[in-house]
Structure formats: structure tokens, C-alpha cells
Design a protein around this motif. Structure first.
Motif: not given
Length: 582
Positions: A284, A479-480, A565-571
Motif C-alpha cells: 500500500e 469511517t474511512v 486494505q484487504w482484497q481491494g477493499r478498504c475498511s
């Protein structure tokens, strides 16, 4: 001041301290005047940023924050001598310290000379055989083949080695940031913001920052002569790594250095940085955290337990294949370093515990402790006790140690005083970190005297470190977008900690041990929002068992927000630092 959320003693034994009423008022005023989100205003208020300065603080620029190099003593003399060596094609050697600051400082100069098609000699002393800083045999050997020796991240207290080099006909320029004594060595220039005769210099700089200011001055002189110099902005990735890894305060110009340096690093143009990021598993955009905890330790590993010049060679090479090879070697050495460190840490903590962890100084010493890990172990002792800590390894009669301090206690000055009084063979450093060499007979008297000096500074009156909290958040607010907004107040690190928030009266929805010591949890407030959290090292203390076996109890949780960041997702994710029963 009353405790925050009524937490006088958390599961880790700390009192939670929230914003004062004055900070709350300033935060509300900032919000009204700037329209910025309330959590960000709380961070700015704690740092004393007035409303009119908030835009500049959130967007730090080199133009606004860069110190004028010419205001530093000996800077123009240093620039003149370096340009003379460049123009007359002199043989130049760089003598650098073996840590990240030394490696990045050396790489800056190597890069600068290379852009003029000039090669320089790199020399980094072996930590075990030669110790810290210039030594007479090495300086004499370099002086035999070089007319200019540039010492980076060392040299301010190297009187005899520099005199020996000068006697052999070489000139010496020192670019350093360690605390200076009442006198200076007989060098052609000693550029150091922490010289005792500097009155208004940027003492917060690490050596890489000092070297960068020299390059700025060199660029100015070249422009005044109608000549073109290298692009210095592209070198800020090196300055950023040195600044963060050396735990320099992320204030003033250092903020701009690191902010811009992270952008340069993200472009992946320097082979050594690319290889280092890849071997560290960094997938990242880099943050200051990655420099301090992923990349810095690997660069340091060569100087700690391997070949001392590996880090500087990695950062200065233009060959990606060579960079990958060196990075892989450093990664292996870093894994080996962790194993050695764990063994020494366990033994040092046992010894320090027997001696007493509430003394003004926490220290431990033993035969065979690797000099390359004693500084890291001292840092661990300091973190565990909130006391200055010294860890020393002996080889026969010779001991080499490192120390780390806590805020408000100047360890470097105390170590320097020990050396001046002849209680140790040599020593020096800065407020938060120092190194020393001593004999076995000197150990007990030196530690006793050091403890007295630190007690006089108030080290014996320190309790458990309070946990400073910027405010309260509910899970739905984390939130992000909020985390990205808070990042504008960064970079975060020494003297500029990442904002820490408390989540009150939440329920543990999931808890699982990860590896040997870490804890993964999810929590919510019963209103439908759920947040993941990770607590590193939770099972090294009471927090892991308590949260794992929560039994449905509700807790106040505190920590720092980050984007996962995990498998293209952000949380959003909470880096959980502390907990208390609600």
C-alpha cells in the motif's frame, strides 16, 4: 485533571487523560472558524494550531518550513569545501554511522555526487570491531587515499580521529546532529544544529536532514554561479526514512520532509526503496508507520548483526537486481536480529525486575549480549517501565551499551557528563537516545551516578505513563473518510502522535488470538455498526486474556484508527492499545 471516562487504572494500569476544557474550547472555535470536522479540530487544538494557521499546517510545504541553511554555523564553509572537491575531481570518502540515519545520509551524498558523474568511497565502521563514530586507524587509512572525508551522523566528538586525518593531509567536514561538547574537533567544518554555540538552529533535524540542508546550500551556490544542480526533491524519500527511523520529532520542517518524502517513495523510482518495500511486504502507499516499523529495522539489520554497509549500499544502488539481493539479505538478518533480541530482552527484563523497576534508571548488563540489539532492548525496557533504560553487553572487560529515555529526561546530556567525568570510557547522544562504552569496573559506579543525575531530573517520580486520548467516537463515526481526513494532520510519529480515540461502552462481538501474542477483535455499540480491531502483543500483558474471555461484559476501548486494505477493499480498523471495563 479528572480521568477520561472515569478510567483511573485501565487493564494496563494507565490513567486515561482526555482533552482539557481549554482544548475543548479551542477545538470548538476551530470547528466554527474553519468548518473542519470536529475530530480533526481536536487534534489541531491539542497541537496548538490556531485557525488562521490550520490550512498551512494541513498542507506543509518546503517553501514555508525549510530552514535557511546559511544561518547554521560552518554551513557555507562546508559547501565551499565540497564544491571544491567536486570541481577539482578530488578523491572523496564518506564516513557514516551504521544506523538508518547514517545510511540515508550517506546515500544522499552518494546520489548527489553520482549526478555529477563522480563516485565516492563509502566507509561504515563495524559496530563490534570499531564501535560508533570515526576511529583513528580508519580515518588515517582514508586520509592516505582521499583529500576530503565527510563524516555523517557522527564526528562531533571525534577529536583524535579527525586530528589524525588532518595530520595525514586530508580535510574533514562533519555533518551531524548529536549533542556537541564545549569544544569542537579541528575539522574544516562542523555543521550540527546541536553544537553548543548554535543559538537558533533547527535542533530537531536528524543527520539526513542536516545533509539535505547542505545539498540545498550547494544548489543555491551552483545557481548563483549559473550552474544546474540535481533535483533535490527526488531525494526526500531518503530524508523521510532517516527522519522517521531516527525518531526525530515530526514537527516544523521534518513534517514537510516526511510528507513529501512519502509521496516520492510511492512513485517507486529508487531501486533500493522498491526492493525494501517489496521484501517487507508493503503493498500500500507508504506511511510514516511503515518507515519506522517495516523498512527502518531492515536497513538497520546490517549494522546490528551483519555487514555494516549493507543499508547504505541498498539505498544508493541504481541496480534493481543488486537492490533485491541486498534487501533479501537484510530481511534474513532482520529475522535473525529478532530472535537474538527476544532472548536478550527476556534476560534483561528479569535482571532489571530484580533490581527494581521503579528506580530513576532501569538497567541491565551481561556477558555476550549482542551490541546490535542492546538499543532495541533498552527501548523495550523504557516502554514497559516509563523510565530511562540502559542495556549493556560485555565482551571480556569491554562493555558497549545503549540507552533510551522518556519525555522530559535528557539522557544524552547525562551520558556526556559521565564521559567528561571519566566514569565511562566514552559516550554521547541526544535527549532520547545515547550510547556508551565502559569497562567492567566502571559499570556499578557509572550506573549509580547516572541514576543520581536522572533522579535530579525527576525520573524517579514518574508513574505509569498516562494514555492521552483526543476524544470519543462512536463506531458509526469511524469511517474511512474520517481516517483520511485525520491523515491531513500527519505524518504521525515522534512528537506528533497519531490521534487516539476512545470508544465508550462497547460490546465485544468476536475475539480470537492471532499468533502467539496478538488479539483480533470486533466490537459494536448495539446499533448495528461493527468495527474490527487488532491488539499487537495483547497476550504479553493482561489485555489479551481479559478481552478474549470477556463473558459478555462491556468495555471502553482506546486506540488509533487506520485503514485496513484487504482484497481491494478498504475498511476502518482500530489499532487497540488499551481497555477498561465500562
Amino acid at each position: 485533571m479528572s480521568s477520561f471516562l472515569g478510567v483511573d487504572s485501565s487493564v494496563t494500569g494507565r490513567r486515561w487523560v482526555g482533552p482539557s476544557s481549554e482544548i475543548d474550547r479551542q477545538s470548538e472555535a476551530l470547528e466554527q472558524k474553519t468548518g473542519l470536522p470536529a475530530p480533526l479540530c481536536k487534534v489541531l487544538a491539542r497541537r496548538g494550531v490556531p485557525a488562521e494557521e490550520a490550512p498551512g499546517y494541513l498542507d506543509p510545504t518546503m517553501r514555508d518550513l525549510l530552514p535557511d541553511p546559511r544561518k547554521m554555523k560552518d554551513m557555507q564553509a562546508a559547501a565551499t569545501r565540497v564544491l571544491q572537491a567536486l570541481d577539482q575531481k578530488e578523491a572523496v570518502a564518506i564516513f557514516a554511522d551504521y544506523d538508518v540515519d547514517g545510511a540515508t545520509s550517506a546515500a544522499l551524498l552518494i546520489d548527489w555526487f553520482r549526478q555529477f558523474q563522480r563516485d565516492v568511497t563509502l566507509y561504515i565502521p563495524d559496530r563490534i570491531d570499531e564501535g560508533y563514530g570515526p576511529n583513528t586507524p580508519a580515518m588515517e587509512a582514508l586520509a592516505a587515499d582521499h583529500s576530503l572525508i565527510i563524516c555523517v551522523d557522527c564526528g562531533t566528538l571525534s577529536f583524535e580521529p579527525i586530528a589524525a586525518a588532518r595530520a595525514k593531509g586530508a580535510d574533514v567536514v562533519v555533518l551531524d546532529h548529536h549533542l556537541g561538547g564545549e569544544t569542537l574537533p579541528d575539522a574544516n567544518a562542523v555543521v550540527n544544529p546541536n553544537r553548543q554555540d548554535e543559538l537558533d538552529a533547527p535542533g530537531y533535524l536528524c543527520a539526513a536532514g542536516v545533509v539535505f540542508l547542505l545539498l540545498v546550500e550547494l544548489g543555491r551556490v551552483l545557481r548563483e554561479a549559473g550552474r544546474t544542480g540535481p533535483d533535490l526533491i527526488s531525494m526526500l524519500d531518503l530524508v523521510a526514512l532517516g527522519t522517521v527511523a531516527d525518531v526525530a520529532p515530526l514537527t516544523d520542517a521534518n513534517r514537510a520532509f516526511v510528507r513529501q518524502g512519502l509521496k516520492i517513495m510511492a512513485r517507486r523510482t529508487r531501486p533500493g526503496m522498491v526492493a525494501l518495500a517489496d521484501v517487507a511486504g508493503l503493498n500500500e502507499a507508504p506511511r510514516a508507520y511503515h518507515l519506522g516499523y517495516l523498512m527502518g529495522p531492515r536497513v538497520n539489520a546490517g549494522g546490528r548483526i551483519g555487514k555494516a554497509d549493507l543499508g547504505a549500499r541498498l539505498l544508493s544502488t541504481t541496480d534493481l537486481n543488486e537492490a533485491r539481493s541486498i534487501a533479501e539479505k537484510l530481511n534474513e538478518l532482520n529475522a535473525e536480529r529478532r530472535e537474538i533480541e527476544a532472548r536478550v530482552q527476556d534476560a534483561a527484563m528479569d535482571q532489571a525486575t530484580q533490581r527494581g523497576l521503579d528506580a530513576p534508571l532501569v538497567w541491565a548488563a551481561a556477558d555476550g549480549w549482542h551490541p546490535g540489539v542492546v538499543g532495541i532492548v533498552a527501548s523495550r525496557l523504557k516502554e514497559a517501565t516509563n523510565r530511562p533504560a540502559i542495556v549493556i553487553g560485555f565482551d571480556g572487560d569491554d562493555g558497549k551499551g545503549s540507552g533510551r529515555s522518556v519525555r522530559g529526561i535528557d539522557l544524552g546530556a547525562a551520558i556526556h557528563r559521565l564521559a567528561a567525568d571519566g566514569l565511562i570510557s566514552k559516550g554521547g547522544g541526544h535527549k532520547m537516545a545515547a550510547g556508551l562504552s565502559l569497562s567492567r569496573d566502571q559499570l556499578s559506579p557509572a550506573m549509580a551516578r547516572l541514576s543520581e543525575m536522572l533522579a535530579a531530573q525527576g525520573a524517579g517520580d514518574l508513574g505509569a505513563a498516562d494514555l492521552v486520548i483526543d476524544g470519543v467516537l462512536m463506531p458509526a463515526a469511524a469511517t474511512v473518510d474520517l481516517i483520511e481526513t485525520l491523515e491531513q494532520a500527519g505524518p504521525f510519529g515522534a512528537a506528533a502522535p497519531a490521534p487516539r480515540f476512545a470508544f465508550p461502552d462497547v460490546q465485544i462481538l468476536f475475539a480470537k488470538r492471532v499468533g502467539q501474542t496478538h488479539l483480533k477483535v470486533s466490537f459494536g455499540d448495539g446499533l448495528g455498526t461493527r468495527i474490527d480491531a487488532i491488539a499487537f502483543g495483547a497476550f504479553d500483558g493482561p489485555m489479551g486474556p481479559m478481552l478474549e474471555q470477556h463473558g459478555g461484559a462491556r468495555f471502553h476501548l482506546a486506540g488509533r484508527l487506520e485503514i485496513n486494505q484487504w482484497q481491494g477493499r478498504c475498511s476502518p480498523q482500530l489499532r487497540l492499545e488499551d481497555a477498561a471495563k465500562a
